[in-house]
Write a protein that holds these residues in place. Sequence first.
Motif, short mmCIF file in Angstrom:
data_model
loop_
_atom_site.label_atom_id
_atom_site.label_comp_id
_atom_site.label_asym_id
_atom_site.label_seq_id
_atom_site.Cartn_x
_atom_site.Cartn_y
_atom_site.Cartn_z
N HIS A 1 18.42 -4.71 29.34
CA HIS A 1 17.25 -5.54 29.25
C HIS A 1 16.07 -4.70 28.89
O HIS A 1 16.30 -3.37 28.64
CB HIS A 1 16.80 -5.84 30.89
N GLY A 2 15.13 -5.05 28.33
CA GLY A 2 13.92 -4.36 27.69
C GLY A 2 14.16 -4.37 26.18
O GLY A 2 15.15 -4.55 25.67
N ASP A 3 12.93 -3.51 25.62
CA ASP A 3 12.86 -3.86 24.11
C ASP A 3 13.45 -2.27 23.56
O ASP A 3 12.62 -1.15 23.45
CB ASP A 3 11.33 -3.84 23.85
N TYR A 4 14.81 -2.23 23.31
CA TYR A 4 15.35 -0.90 22.75
C TYR A 4 16.35 -1.20 22.01
O TYR A 4 16.68 -2.24 21.69
CB TYR A 4 15.73 -0.24 23.93
N HIS A 5 16.56 -0.31 21.21
CA HIS A 5 17.70 -0.04 20.17
C HIS A 5 18.74 0.90 20.33
O HIS A 5 18.07 2.09 20.62
CB HIS A 5 17.26 -0.06 18.86
N GLY B 1 40.70 -11.34 25.58
CA GLY B 1 42.03 -10.92 24.92
C GLY B 1 42.22 -9.66 24.46
O GLY B 1 41.35 -8.83 24.77
N LEU B 2 43.04 -9.07 23.95
CA LEU B 2 43.12 -7.62 23.71
C LEU B 2 43.13 -7.61 22.08
O LEU B 2 42.82 -6.47 21.62
CB LEU B 2 44.61 -7.05 24.04
N THR B 3 43.10 -8.75 21.41
CA THR B 3 43.11 -8.71 19.84
C THR B 3 41.54 -8.28 19.46
O THR B 3 40.58 -8.33 20.21
CB THR B 3 43.45 -9.95 19.48
N PRO B 4 41.52 -7.84 18.22
CA PRO B 4 40.34 -7.20 17.43
C PRO B 4 39.43 -8.17 17.46
O PRO B 4 39.82 -9.29 17.23
CB PRO B 4 40.74 -6.69 16.35
N SER B 5 38.18 -8.09 17.52
CA SER B 5 36.94 -9.08 17.48
C SER B 5 35.71 -8.29 17.24
O SER B 5 35.59 -7.13 17.17
CB SER B 5 36.83 -9.57 18.75
N GLN B 6 34.85 -8.99 16.41
CA GLN B 6 33.54 -8.51 16.01
C GLN B 6 32.56 -9.37 16.98
O GLN B 6 31.28 -9.45 16.35
CB GLN B 6 33.27 -8.30 14.49
N SER B 7 32.84 -9.92 17.82
CA SER B 7 31.77 -10.77 18.70
C SER B 7 30.81 -9.94 19.54
O SER B 7 30.10 -10.73 20.19
CB SER B 7 32.52 -11.82 19.33
N ASP B 8 30.94 -8.84 19.46
CA ASP B 8 29.67 -7.72 20.39
C ASP B 8 28.92 -7.31 19.31
O ASP B 8 28.20 -6.31 19.77
CB ASP B 8 30.66 -6.67 21.03
N TYR B 9 28.67 -7.83 18.03
CA TYR B 9 27.76 -7.44 17.23
C TYR B 9 26.10 -7.51 17.79
O TYR B 9 25.47 -6.55 17.81
CB TYR B 9 27.72 -8.05 15.96
N PHE B 10 26.13 -8.57 18.43
CA PHE B 10 24.46 -8.99 18.81
C PHE B 10 24.24 -8.06 20.11
O PHE B 10 23.22 -7.44 20.43
CB PHE B 10 24.21 -10.34 19.35
N GLN B 11 25.32 -7.91 21.16
CA GLN B 11 25.12 -7.01 22.04
C GLN B 11 24.94 -5.46 21.57
O GLN B 11 23.95 -4.74 22.51
CB GLN B 11 26.53 -7.09 22.91
N ALA B 12 25.51 -5.21 20.49
CA ALA B 12 25.54 -3.93 20.15
C ALA B 12 24.23 -3.70 19.57
O ALA B 12 23.45 -2.43 19.45
CB ALA B 12 26.47 -3.28 19.13
N TRP C 1 22.71 -0.89 13.35
CA TRP C 1 21.15 -0.92 13.47
C TRP C 1 21.05 0.58 13.22
O TRP C 1 21.72 1.41 13.96
CB TRP C 1 20.71 -1.20 14.82
N PRO C 2 20.14 1.00 12.30
CA PRO C 2 19.40 0.11 11.56
C PRO C 2 20.10 -0.39 10.71
O PRO C 2 21.03 0.09 10.09
CB PRO C 2 18.37 0.89 10.95
N PHE C 3 19.82 -1.84 10.34
CA PHE C 3 20.37 -2.48 9.39
C PHE C 3 19.91 -2.56 8.02
O PHE C 3 18.75 -2.14 7.72
CB PHE C 3 20.27 -4.11 9.65
N PRO C 4 21.05 -2.35 7.08
CA PRO C 4 20.65 -2.17 5.64
C PRO C 4 19.74 -3.45 4.98
O PRO C 4 20.45 -4.09 4.27
CB PRO C 4 21.77 -1.78 4.84
N LYS C 5 18.57 -3.56 5.36
CA LYS C 5 17.89 -4.84 5.08
C LYS C 5 17.65 -4.78 3.74
O LYS C 5 17.41 -5.72 2.68
CB LYS C 5 16.57 -4.82 5.86
#
Lengths: 354, 179
Positions: A130-134, A113-124, A283-287
Amino acid sequence: MERVMMKGNEALAEGAIRAGCRFFFGYPITPQNEVPEYMARRMPEVNGVFLQAESEVSAINMVYGAGGAGARAMTSSSSPGISLKQEGISYIAGAEVPCVIVNVSRGGPGLGGLTPSQSDYFQATKGGGHGDYHLIVFAPGTGQEMVDLIGLAFDKAEEYRNPTMILSDAIMGQMMEPVVLPEMRPELKEKSWATTGKKGRVKPNVINSLGILDKDLELMNIKLQEKYARIEANEVRYEADGTDDADLIVVAYGTTSRVVRSALSMLREEGKKVGLLRPITLWPFPKKILGDLAAKNKRFLVVEMSSGQLVEDVILAVNDRSKVDFYGKLNGTIPTVREVYEEITSLLQKEGRA
Amino acid sequence: MTHEIICAGFGGQGVMLIGQIIAYGGMIEGKSVSWFPSYGPEMRGGTANCSVVVSEKQVGSPIVSEPDGIIAMNRPSLEKFTMAVKPGGTIVYNSSLIEITPDRSGVKILPVPANDIAAELGNDKVANMVALGAYLGLTKVISPTSVEAALKKVLPSRRHKLIPLNIQALQKGLELAKN
Protein backbone atom coordinates in the motif's frame (compact mmCIF):
# COMPACT_ATOMS: atom_id res chain seq x y z
CA MET A 1 40.08 -13.00 -13.36
CA GLU A 2 39.04 -16.59 -12.75
CA ARG A 3 35.71 -17.69 -14.21
CA VAL A 4 33.73 -20.21 -12.18
CA MET A 5 30.51 -22.01 -13.06
CA MET A 6 27.73 -21.23 -10.61
CA LYS A 7 23.99 -21.64 -10.47
CA GLY A 8 22.28 -18.26 -10.72
CA ASN A 9 20.83 -18.47 -7.22
CA GLU A 10 24.25 -19.30 -5.73
CA ALA A 11 26.00 -16.61 -7.77
CA LEU A 12 23.48 -14.12 -6.43
CA ALA A 13 24.05 -15.27 -2.83
CA GLU A 14 27.85 -15.06 -3.12
CA GLY A 15 27.51 -11.69 -4.84
CA ALA A 16 25.49 -10.44 -1.87
CA ILE A 17 28.11 -11.65 0.63
CA ARG A 18 30.91 -9.99 -1.35
CA ALA A 19 28.87 -6.77 -1.43
CA GLY A 20 28.92 -6.75 2.37
CA CYS A 21 25.58 -8.40 3.15
CA ARG A 22 25.87 -9.97 6.61
CA PHE A 23 22.22 -10.57 7.49
CA PHE A 24 19.95 -12.96 5.64
CA PHE A 25 16.41 -13.67 6.79
CA GLY A 26 14.16 -15.98 4.83
CA TYR A 27 11.65 -18.75 4.65
CA PRO A 28 11.88 -21.68 2.21
CA ILE A 29 10.05 -21.76 -1.12
CA THR A 30 10.93 -23.21 -4.54
CA PRO A 31 12.55 -22.03 -6.85
CA GLN A 32 14.75 -19.85 -4.66
CA ASN A 33 15.89 -22.47 -2.12
CA GLU A 34 19.50 -22.47 -3.30
CA VAL A 35 19.78 -18.90 -1.94
CA PRO A 36 19.04 -19.72 1.74
CA GLU A 37 20.86 -23.05 1.39
CA TYR A 38 23.99 -21.24 0.26
CA MET A 39 23.59 -18.51 2.86
CA ALA A 40 23.14 -21.04 5.68
CA ARG A 41 26.58 -22.45 4.89
CA ARG A 42 28.34 -19.24 3.91
CA MET A 43 27.16 -16.65 6.45
CA PRO A 44 28.89 -18.28 9.47
CA GLU A 45 32.18 -18.21 7.52
CA VAL A 46 32.01 -14.40 7.30
CA ASN A 47 30.60 -13.86 10.81
CA GLY A 48 27.23 -13.07 9.34
CA VAL A 49 23.73 -14.07 10.40
CA PHE A 50 21.57 -16.59 8.59
CA LEU A 51 18.14 -16.98 10.08
CA GLN A 52 15.25 -19.05 8.88
CA ALA A 53 12.28 -17.15 10.23
CA GLU A 54 8.93 -18.68 11.17
CA SER A 55 7.26 -16.94 8.25
CA GLU A 56 7.84 -14.54 5.37
CA VAL A 57 6.23 -11.76 7.41
CA SER A 58 8.81 -12.23 10.18
CA ALA A 59 11.67 -12.42 7.72
CA ILE A 60 10.88 -9.09 6.04
CA ASN A 61 10.44 -7.38 9.41
CA MET A 62 13.82 -8.73 10.54
CA VAL A 63 15.26 -7.16 7.38
CA TYR A 64 13.50 -3.91 8.38
CA GLY A 65 15.18 -4.05 11.80
CA ALA A 66 18.66 -4.97 10.58
CA GLY A 67 18.51 -2.42 7.75
CA GLY A 68 17.32 0.24 10.21
CA ALA A 69 20.39 -0.47 12.33
CA GLY A 70 22.53 0.25 9.26
CA ALA A 71 23.46 -3.32 8.28
CA ARG A 72 23.37 -4.71 4.77
CA ALA A 73 20.43 -7.09 5.03
CA MET A 74 18.39 -9.07 2.55
CA THR A 75 15.63 -11.58 2.14
CA SER A 76 14.70 -13.78 -0.77
CA SER A 77 11.54 -15.61 -1.68
CA SER A 78 9.33 -16.51 -4.61
CA SER A 79 6.04 -14.99 -5.73
CA PRO A 80 3.54 -16.16 -3.02
CA GLY A 81 6.16 -15.45 -0.37
CA ILE A 82 6.83 -11.99 -1.81
CA SER A 83 3.09 -11.25 -1.60
CA LEU A 84 3.26 -12.04 2.13
CA LYS A 85 6.14 -9.60 2.55
CA GLN A 86 4.35 -6.65 0.97
CA GLU A 87 3.22 -5.00 4.21
CA GLY A 88 6.79 -5.02 5.49
CA ILE A 89 8.15 -3.74 2.19
CA SER A 90 5.71 -0.81 2.29
CA TYR A 91 6.84 0.06 5.85
CA ILE A 92 10.49 -0.18 4.77
CA ALA A 93 9.85 2.13 1.80
CA GLY A 94 8.03 4.59 4.07
CA ALA A 95 10.77 4.51 6.69
CA GLU A 96 13.45 4.80 3.99
CA VAL A 97 15.44 1.79 5.10
CA PRO A 98 17.96 0.34 2.65
CA CYS A 99 17.70 -3.39 2.00
CA VAL A 100 17.48 -5.89 -0.84
CA ILE A 101 14.53 -8.17 -1.60
CA VAL A 102 15.00 -11.00 -4.10
CA ASN A 103 12.04 -12.48 -5.96
CA VAL A 104 12.91 -15.67 -7.86
CA SER A 105 9.44 -15.56 -9.29
CA ARG A 106 7.14 -18.42 -10.21
CA GLY A 107 3.74 -18.65 -11.85
CA GLY A 108 0.58 -17.41 -10.14
CA PRO A 109 -1.94 -16.34 -9.10
CA GLY A 110 -2.31 -18.09 -5.79
CA LEU A 111 0.06 -20.92 -5.01
CA GLY A 112 0.59 -21.33 -8.75
CA GLY A 113 3.37 -23.62 -9.96
CA LEU A 114 7.14 -23.87 -9.89
CA THR A 115 7.76 -22.88 -13.47
CA PRO A 116 9.30 -19.55 -14.43
CA SER A 117 7.04 -16.60 -14.96
CA GLN A 118 7.18 -12.84 -15.35
CA SER A 119 3.74 -12.16 -13.97
CA ASP A 120 5.04 -10.30 -10.89
CA TYR A 121 6.15 -7.34 -13.02
CA PHE A 122 3.32 -5.08 -11.88
CA GLN A 123 3.81 -6.04 -8.24
CA ALA A 124 7.54 -5.31 -8.45
CA THR A 125 7.44 -2.07 -10.41
CA LYS A 126 4.26 -0.33 -9.26
CA GLY A 127 4.82 -0.54 -5.53
CA GLY A 128 3.33 -3.88 -4.55
CA GLY A 129 2.10 -2.96 -1.10
CA HIS A 130 0.00 0.00 0.00
CA GLY A 131 0.96 3.64 -0.50
CA ASP A 132 2.75 5.72 -3.09
CA TYR A 133 6.18 4.13 -3.28
CA HIS A 134 8.68 2.48 -5.59
CA LEU A 135 11.40 -0.08 -5.26
CA ILE A 136 14.41 0.13 -7.54
CA VAL A 137 13.97 -3.10 -9.52
CA PHE A 138 16.80 -4.91 -11.29
CA ALA A 139 16.19 -7.74 -13.76
CA PRO A 140 19.34 -9.83 -14.33
CA GLY A 141 19.70 -11.50 -17.73
CA THR A 142 22.89 -13.51 -17.18
CA GLY A 143 24.69 -15.36 -14.39
CA GLN A 144 27.19 -12.51 -14.25
CA GLU A 145 24.39 -10.01 -13.76
CA MET A 146 23.10 -12.06 -10.84
CA VAL A 147 26.43 -11.21 -9.17
CA ASP A 148 26.84 -7.66 -10.44
CA LEU A 149 23.28 -6.44 -9.95
CA ILE A 150 22.93 -7.64 -6.38
CA GLY A 151 26.08 -5.68 -5.53
CA LEU A 152 24.59 -2.65 -7.26
CA ALA A 153 21.26 -3.27 -5.52
CA PHE A 154 22.95 -2.95 -2.10
CA ASP A 155 24.84 0.18 -3.18
CA LYS A 156 21.78 1.91 -4.59
CA ALA A 157 19.65 0.89 -1.61
CA GLU A 158 22.11 2.71 0.64
CA GLU A 159 22.66 5.67 -1.66
CA TYR A 160 18.93 6.42 -1.84
CA ARG A 161 17.88 4.84 1.46
CA ASN A 162 15.36 2.84 -0.52
CA PRO A 163 14.51 -0.86 -0.72
CA THR A 164 15.68 -2.48 -3.96
CA MET A 165 14.51 -5.67 -5.61
CA ILE A 166 16.10 -8.30 -7.82
CA LEU A 167 13.36 -9.74 -10.03
CA SER A 168 14.61 -13.07 -11.27
CA ASP A 169 12.91 -16.34 -12.20
CA ALA A 170 13.40 -20.10 -12.09
CA ILE A 171 15.51 -20.20 -15.25
CA MET A 172 17.89 -17.47 -14.12
CA GLY A 173 18.08 -19.11 -10.70
CA GLN A 174 18.69 -22.71 -11.81
CA MET A 175 20.93 -22.04 -14.82
CA MET A 176 24.72 -22.40 -14.46
CA GLU A 177 26.94 -19.95 -16.30
CA PRO A 178 30.53 -18.83 -15.84
CA VAL A 179 30.84 -15.85 -13.51
CA VAL A 180 33.67 -13.67 -12.31
CA LEU A 181 33.23 -12.86 -8.63
CA PRO A 182 34.33 -9.47 -7.29
CA GLU A 183 36.68 -9.07 -4.33
CA MET A 184 35.12 -8.99 -0.88
CA ARG A 185 34.14 -5.42 0.03
CA PRO A 186 36.05 -3.80 2.89
CA GLU A 187 34.16 -2.87 6.08
CA LEU A 188 31.25 -0.55 5.37
CA LYS A 189 30.97 3.01 6.64
CA GLU A 190 28.74 3.70 9.63
CA LYS A 191 25.47 5.41 8.83
CA SER A 192 24.64 8.64 10.66
CA TRP A 193 20.93 7.86 10.54
CA ALA A 194 21.03 4.26 11.80
CA THR A 195 19.49 3.24 15.12
CA THR A 196 22.63 2.05 16.86
CA GLY A 197 22.25 3.94 20.15
CA LYS A 198 22.56 7.65 20.90
CA LYS A 199 26.33 7.55 21.52
CA GLY A 200 26.32 11.02 23.08
CA ARG A 201 23.99 12.60 20.54
CA VAL A 202 21.15 14.68 21.97
CA LYS A 203 18.45 13.49 19.55
CA PRO A 204 17.91 9.78 19.05
CA ASN A 205 17.74 8.40 15.51
CA VAL A 206 14.25 7.20 14.74
CA ILE A 207 13.19 4.79 12.00
CA ASN A 208 9.46 5.10 11.41
CA SER A 209 6.89 5.30 8.64
CA LEU A 210 4.14 6.98 10.66
CA GLY A 211 3.02 10.46 9.56
CA ILE A 212 -0.04 11.16 11.64
CA LEU A 213 0.39 14.79 12.78
CA ASP A 214 -0.47 17.90 10.74
CA LYS A 215 1.23 17.76 7.40
CA ASP A 216 3.72 15.05 8.35
CA LEU A 217 2.41 12.53 5.87
CA GLU A 218 2.26 14.99 3.00
CA LEU A 219 5.82 16.10 3.71
CA MET A 220 6.98 12.50 3.91
CA ASN A 221 5.41 11.78 0.53
CA ILE A 222 6.79 14.93 -1.07
CA LYS A 223 10.26 13.88 0.09
CA LEU A 224 9.75 10.37 -1.28
CA GLN A 225 8.55 11.66 -4.64
CA GLU A 226 11.56 13.96 -4.90
CA LYS A 227 13.77 10.97 -4.27
CA TYR A 228 11.95 8.88 -6.90
CA ALA A 229 12.42 11.69 -9.42
CA ARG A 230 16.17 11.65 -8.73
CA ILE A 231 16.22 7.88 -9.16
CA GLU A 232 14.33 8.14 -12.46
CA ALA A 233 16.80 10.77 -13.67
CA ASN A 234 19.95 8.86 -12.69
CA GLU A 235 19.43 5.13 -12.38
CA VAL A 236 17.88 3.89 -15.64
CA ARG A 237 19.82 0.95 -17.04
CA TYR A 238 19.23 -0.99 -20.24
CA GLU A 239 21.03 -2.85 -23.00
CA ALA A 240 20.42 -1.84 -26.62
CA ASP A 241 21.64 -4.44 -29.11
CA GLY A 242 21.36 -3.61 -32.80
CA THR A 243 18.63 -1.01 -32.24
CA ASP A 244 20.21 1.72 -34.40
CA ASP A 245 19.55 0.18 -37.80
CA ALA A 246 16.59 -2.00 -36.75
CA ASP A 247 13.10 -1.66 -38.18
CA LEU A 248 11.64 -3.81 -35.45
CA ILE A 249 12.84 -3.73 -31.85
CA VAL A 250 11.96 -6.51 -29.43
CA VAL A 251 11.62 -5.47 -25.80
CA ALA A 252 12.22 -8.26 -23.28
CA TYR A 253 13.95 -8.73 -19.92
CA GLY A 254 15.45 -11.62 -17.95
CA THR A 255 14.83 -15.13 -19.29
CA THR A 256 12.75 -14.05 -22.27
CA SER A 257 15.52 -11.69 -23.40
CA ARG A 258 17.73 -14.78 -23.72
CA VAL A 259 15.23 -16.59 -25.91
CA VAL A 260 14.73 -13.42 -27.96
CA ARG A 261 18.50 -13.04 -28.41
CA SER A 262 18.70 -16.49 -30.02
CA ALA A 263 15.75 -15.75 -32.32
CA LEU A 264 17.22 -12.37 -33.33
CA SER A 265 20.54 -13.95 -34.16
CA MET A 266 18.75 -16.34 -36.59
CA LEU A 267 16.84 -13.42 -38.15
CA ARG A 268 19.95 -11.26 -38.56
CA GLU A 269 21.66 -14.09 -40.40
CA GLU A 270 18.78 -13.80 -42.86
CA GLY A 271 19.49 -10.08 -43.19
CA LYS A 272 16.46 -8.92 -41.16
CA LYS A 273 16.82 -5.59 -39.39
CA VAL A 274 15.84 -6.48 -35.86
CA GLY A 275 17.16 -5.31 -32.50
CA LEU A 276 16.80 -5.95 -28.79
CA LEU A 277 16.03 -3.43 -26.08
CA ARG A 278 16.52 -5.12 -22.72
CA PRO A 279 15.51 -3.16 -19.62
CA ILE A 280 17.97 -3.94 -16.81
CA THR A 281 16.14 -1.66 -14.39
CA LEU A 282 12.39 -2.32 -14.58
CA TRP A 283 11.88 0.66 -12.30
CA PRO A 284 13.08 3.24 -13.15
CA PHE A 285 11.90 2.19 -16.61
CA PRO A 286 13.93 3.08 -19.74
CA LYS A 287 11.17 5.37 -21.05
CA LYS A 288 13.37 7.93 -22.74
CA ILE A 289 15.27 5.54 -25.03
CA LEU A 290 12.00 3.87 -26.03
CA GLY A 291 10.44 7.24 -26.79
CA ASP A 292 13.50 8.28 -28.82
CA LEU A 293 13.43 5.05 -30.81
CA ALA A 294 9.68 5.41 -31.41
CA ALA A 295 10.26 8.90 -32.75
CA LYS A 296 12.68 7.33 -35.28
CA ASN A 297 9.85 5.23 -36.70
CA LYS A 298 10.93 1.96 -35.07
CA ARG A 299 8.24 -0.62 -34.39
CA PHE A 300 8.13 -2.67 -31.21
CA LEU A 301 7.31 -6.19 -30.14
CA VAL A 302 7.15 -6.98 -26.43
CA VAL A 303 7.85 -10.59 -25.45
CA GLU A 304 7.16 -11.63 -21.87
CA MET A 305 5.95 -14.55 -19.79
CA SER A 306 2.70 -12.90 -18.69
CA SER A 307 -0.62 -11.81 -20.14
CA GLY A 308 0.83 -8.34 -20.75
CA GLN A 309 2.49 -6.28 -18.02
CA LEU A 310 5.81 -4.97 -19.36
CA VAL A 311 3.93 -4.10 -22.56
CA GLU A 312 1.91 -1.45 -20.68
CA ASP A 313 5.09 0.44 -19.76
CA VAL A 314 6.33 0.19 -23.33
CA ILE A 315 3.01 1.58 -24.65
CA LEU A 316 3.22 4.47 -22.16
CA ALA A 317 6.80 5.24 -23.19
CA VAL A 318 6.04 5.00 -26.91
CA ASN A 319 2.98 7.20 -26.36
CA ASP A 320 1.32 6.63 -29.74
CA ARG A 321 4.44 7.60 -31.68
CA SER A 322 4.73 4.06 -33.01
CA LYS A 323 3.03 0.67 -32.94
CA VAL A 324 3.60 -1.85 -30.16
CA ASP A 325 2.80 -5.54 -30.65
CA PHE A 326 2.70 -8.13 -27.92
CA TYR A 327 3.64 -11.78 -27.66
CA GLY A 328 2.97 -13.31 -24.25
CA LYS A 329 3.13 -16.77 -22.76
CA LEU A 330 0.99 -17.52 -19.77
CA ASN A 331 2.37 -18.79 -16.50
CA GLY A 332 4.40 -21.93 -16.74
CA THR A 333 5.34 -21.76 -20.40
CA ILE A 334 8.59 -20.40 -21.75
CA PRO A 335 8.44 -19.25 -25.36
CA THR A 336 10.74 -21.31 -27.58
CA VAL A 337 13.28 -19.71 -29.88
CA ARG A 338 11.28 -21.05 -32.84
CA GLU A 339 8.03 -19.47 -31.61
CA VAL A 340 9.63 -16.06 -31.17
CA TYR A 341 11.38 -16.37 -34.53
CA GLU A 342 8.06 -17.17 -36.25
CA GLU A 343 6.22 -14.37 -34.46
CA ILE A 344 8.78 -11.80 -35.59
CA THR A 345 8.89 -13.22 -39.12
CA SER A 346 5.12 -12.98 -39.51
CA LEU A 347 5.12 -9.42 -38.10
CA LEU A 348 7.78 -8.38 -40.61
CA GLN A 349 5.81 -9.99 -43.43
CA LYS A 350 2.64 -8.16 -42.42
CA GLU A 351 4.61 -4.94 -42.50
CA GLY A 352 6.14 -5.74 -45.87
CA ARG A 353 9.57 -5.46 -44.34
CA ALA A 354 10.61 -9.06 -44.89
CA MET B 1 29.66 -21.57 -33.99
CA THR B 2 27.07 -22.63 -31.44
CA HIS B 3 26.60 -26.23 -30.28
CA GLU B 4 23.50 -27.21 -28.32
CA ILE B 5 23.20 -30.52 -26.49
CA ILE B 6 20.63 -32.36 -24.43
CA CYS B 7 21.92 -35.03 -22.02
CA ALA B 8 19.14 -37.24 -20.68
CA GLY B 9 18.62 -40.38 -18.61
CA PHE B 10 17.37 -41.75 -15.30
CA GLY B 11 18.27 -39.89 -12.13
CA GLY B 12 21.57 -41.44 -10.96
CA GLN B 13 23.00 -42.15 -14.41
CA GLY B 14 25.15 -39.05 -14.23
CA VAL B 15 23.57 -37.10 -17.07
CA MET B 16 23.67 -33.80 -15.15
CA LEU B 17 27.37 -34.42 -14.51
CA ILE B 18 28.35 -35.03 -18.14
CA GLY B 19 26.38 -31.90 -19.07
CA GLN B 20 28.38 -29.95 -16.51
CA ILE B 21 31.62 -31.43 -17.80
CA ILE B 22 30.84 -30.23 -21.33
CA ALA B 23 29.94 -26.78 -19.99
CA TYR B 24 33.06 -26.54 -17.80
CA GLY B 25 35.22 -27.84 -20.65
CA GLY B 26 33.81 -25.19 -22.97
CA MET B 27 34.46 -22.51 -20.35
CA ILE B 28 38.06 -23.74 -19.95
CA GLU B 29 38.46 -23.42 -23.73
CA GLY B 30 37.38 -19.78 -23.44
CA LYS B 31 33.90 -20.20 -24.91
CA SER B 32 30.54 -18.92 -23.72
CA VAL B 33 28.57 -21.70 -22.07
CA SER B 34 25.37 -22.38 -20.17
CA TRP B 35 24.00 -25.42 -18.35
CA PHE B 36 20.37 -25.73 -17.45
CA PRO B 37 18.78 -28.69 -15.62
CA SER B 38 15.32 -30.02 -16.34
CA TYR B 39 13.49 -28.75 -13.49
CA GLY B 40 10.19 -29.42 -11.79
CA PRO B 41 8.33 -32.08 -9.85
CA GLU B 42 9.37 -34.79 -12.33
CA MET B 43 12.91 -34.63 -10.93
CA ARG B 44 11.91 -36.83 -8.00
CA GLY B 45 12.58 -40.27 -9.48
CA GLY B 46 12.16 -40.41 -13.23
CA THR B 47 13.85 -39.04 -16.27
CA ALA B 48 16.14 -36.05 -15.89
CA ASN B 49 17.86 -33.99 -18.53
CA CYS B 50 19.99 -30.93 -18.98
CA SER B 51 20.51 -28.44 -21.79
CA VAL B 52 24.05 -27.33 -22.54
CA VAL B 53 25.09 -24.58 -24.94
CA VAL B 54 28.70 -24.04 -26.01
CA SER B 55 29.24 -21.04 -28.26
CA GLU B 56 31.81 -18.68 -29.74
CA LYS B 57 29.37 -15.82 -29.13
CA GLN B 58 27.14 -14.80 -26.22
CA VAL B 59 24.74 -17.62 -25.31
CA GLY B 60 21.10 -16.78 -25.99
CA SER B 61 18.47 -19.21 -24.79
CA PRO B 62 19.85 -21.65 -22.20
CA ILE B 63 16.90 -23.94 -22.90
CA VAL B 64 17.57 -26.16 -25.88
CA SER B 65 14.61 -27.37 -27.93
CA GLU B 66 16.35 -28.17 -31.26
CA PRO B 67 19.66 -29.74 -30.20
CA ASP B 68 22.69 -30.33 -32.41
CA GLY B 69 23.05 -33.57 -30.54
CA ILE B 70 21.71 -35.71 -27.73
CA ILE B 71 23.19 -38.22 -25.32
CA ALA B 72 20.38 -40.58 -24.28
CA MET B 73 21.15 -42.96 -21.43
CA ASN B 74 17.72 -44.63 -21.24
CA ARG B 75 14.83 -45.42 -23.55
CA PRO B 76 12.32 -42.74 -22.45
CA SER B 77 15.01 -40.11 -23.09
CA LEU B 78 15.82 -41.43 -26.54
CA GLU B 79 12.13 -41.53 -27.45
CA LYS B 80 11.54 -38.04 -26.11
CA PHE B 81 14.37 -36.28 -27.97
CA THR B 82 15.04 -38.28 -31.18
CA MET B 83 12.79 -36.13 -33.36
CA ALA B 84 14.05 -32.87 -31.84
CA VAL B 85 17.62 -33.30 -33.11
CA LYS B 86 18.53 -30.91 -35.93
CA PRO B 87 19.10 -32.40 -39.40
CA GLY B 88 22.76 -33.38 -39.61
CA GLY B 89 22.92 -33.68 -35.83
CA THR B 90 24.14 -36.48 -33.61
CA ILE B 91 22.42 -39.13 -31.50
CA VAL B 92 24.50 -41.13 -29.04
CA TYR B 93 22.51 -43.66 -27.07
CA ASN B 94 23.16 -46.25 -24.43
CA SER B 95 22.56 -49.56 -26.24
CA SER B 96 23.19 -51.53 -23.01
CA LEU B 97 19.81 -50.41 -21.74
CA ILE B 98 17.99 -49.37 -24.91
CA GLU B 99 16.88 -52.28 -27.08
CA ILE B 100 15.29 -50.16 -29.83
CA THR B 101 17.07 -48.25 -32.60
CA PRO B 102 16.03 -44.63 -33.14
CA ASP B 103 13.70 -44.17 -36.10
CA ARG B 104 15.32 -41.11 -37.59
CA SER B 105 17.09 -40.26 -40.83
CA GLY B 106 19.47 -37.43 -41.67
CA VAL B 107 21.44 -37.62 -38.43
CA LYS B 108 24.53 -39.48 -37.22
CA ILE B 109 23.48 -42.31 -34.90
CA LEU B 110 25.89 -44.19 -32.66
CA PRO B 111 24.77 -46.96 -30.30
CA VAL B 112 27.16 -47.23 -27.36
CA PRO B 113 27.04 -50.23 -24.98
CA ALA B 114 27.95 -47.84 -22.20
CA ASN B 115 27.02 -49.98 -19.19
CA ASP B 116 28.74 -53.06 -20.60
CA ILE B 117 31.97 -51.18 -21.24
CA ALA B 118 31.78 -49.55 -17.83
CA ALA B 119 31.28 -52.97 -16.21
CA GLU B 120 34.38 -54.25 -18.05
CA LEU B 121 36.28 -51.36 -16.52
CA GLY B 122 35.04 -52.48 -13.12
CA ASN B 123 32.63 -49.64 -12.29
CA ASP B 124 29.14 -49.36 -13.73
CA LYS B 125 28.99 -45.70 -12.70
CA VAL B 126 31.31 -44.53 -15.50
CA ALA B 127 28.83 -45.50 -18.22
CA ASN B 128 28.06 -41.79 -18.59
CA MET B 129 31.73 -41.08 -19.38
CA VAL B 130 31.79 -43.79 -22.07
CA ALA B 131 28.78 -42.12 -23.73
CA LEU B 132 30.38 -38.69 -23.35
CA GLY B 133 33.58 -39.97 -24.98
CA ALA B 134 31.61 -41.30 -27.94
CA TYR B 135 29.72 -38.03 -28.29
CA LEU B 136 32.89 -35.93 -28.17
CA GLY B 137 34.56 -38.27 -30.64
CA LEU B 138 31.78 -37.58 -33.13
CA THR B 139 31.19 -33.88 -32.49
CA LYS B 140 34.53 -32.54 -31.11
CA VAL B 141 32.57 -29.97 -29.06
CA ILE B 142 35.39 -29.90 -26.51
CA SER B 143 38.75 -31.67 -26.44
CA PRO B 144 39.45 -34.70 -24.20
CA THR B 145 42.11 -32.67 -22.32
CA SER B 146 39.43 -30.15 -21.36
CA VAL B 147 37.36 -33.02 -19.97
CA GLU B 148 40.16 -33.92 -17.59
CA ALA B 149 40.49 -30.30 -16.46
CA ALA B 150 36.71 -30.08 -16.12
CA LEU B 151 36.57 -33.24 -13.99
CA LYS B 152 38.88 -31.58 -11.47
CA LYS B 153 36.42 -28.69 -11.22
CA VAL B 154 33.18 -30.66 -11.21
CA LEU B 155 34.15 -33.48 -8.84
CA PRO B 156 34.76 -32.69 -5.16
CA SER B 157 38.43 -33.28 -4.22
CA ARG B 158 37.62 -36.44 -2.25
CA ARG B 159 36.48 -37.96 -5.56
CA HIS B 160 39.58 -36.96 -7.54
CA LYS B 161 41.06 -40.45 -7.14
CA LEU B 162 38.31 -41.57 -9.55
CA ILE B 163 39.51 -39.26 -12.34
CA PRO B 164 41.86 -41.85 -13.98
CA LEU B 165 38.99 -44.36 -14.21
CA ASN B 166 36.72 -41.69 -15.70
CA ILE B 167 39.37 -40.81 -18.29
CA GLN B 168 39.75 -44.50 -19.15
CA ALA B 169 36.00 -44.69 -19.74
CA LEU B 170 36.13 -41.53 -21.84
CA GLN B 171 38.91 -43.06 -23.99
CA LYS B 172 36.81 -46.19 -24.61
CA GLY B 173 34.01 -43.99 -25.89
CA LEU B 174 36.37 -41.95 -28.09
CA GLU B 175 37.69 -45.19 -29.66
CA LEU B 176 34.13 -46.36 -30.40
CA ALA B 177 33.45 -43.13 -32.26
CA LYS B 178 36.52 -43.63 -34.45
CA ASN B 179 35.25 -46.91 -35.87
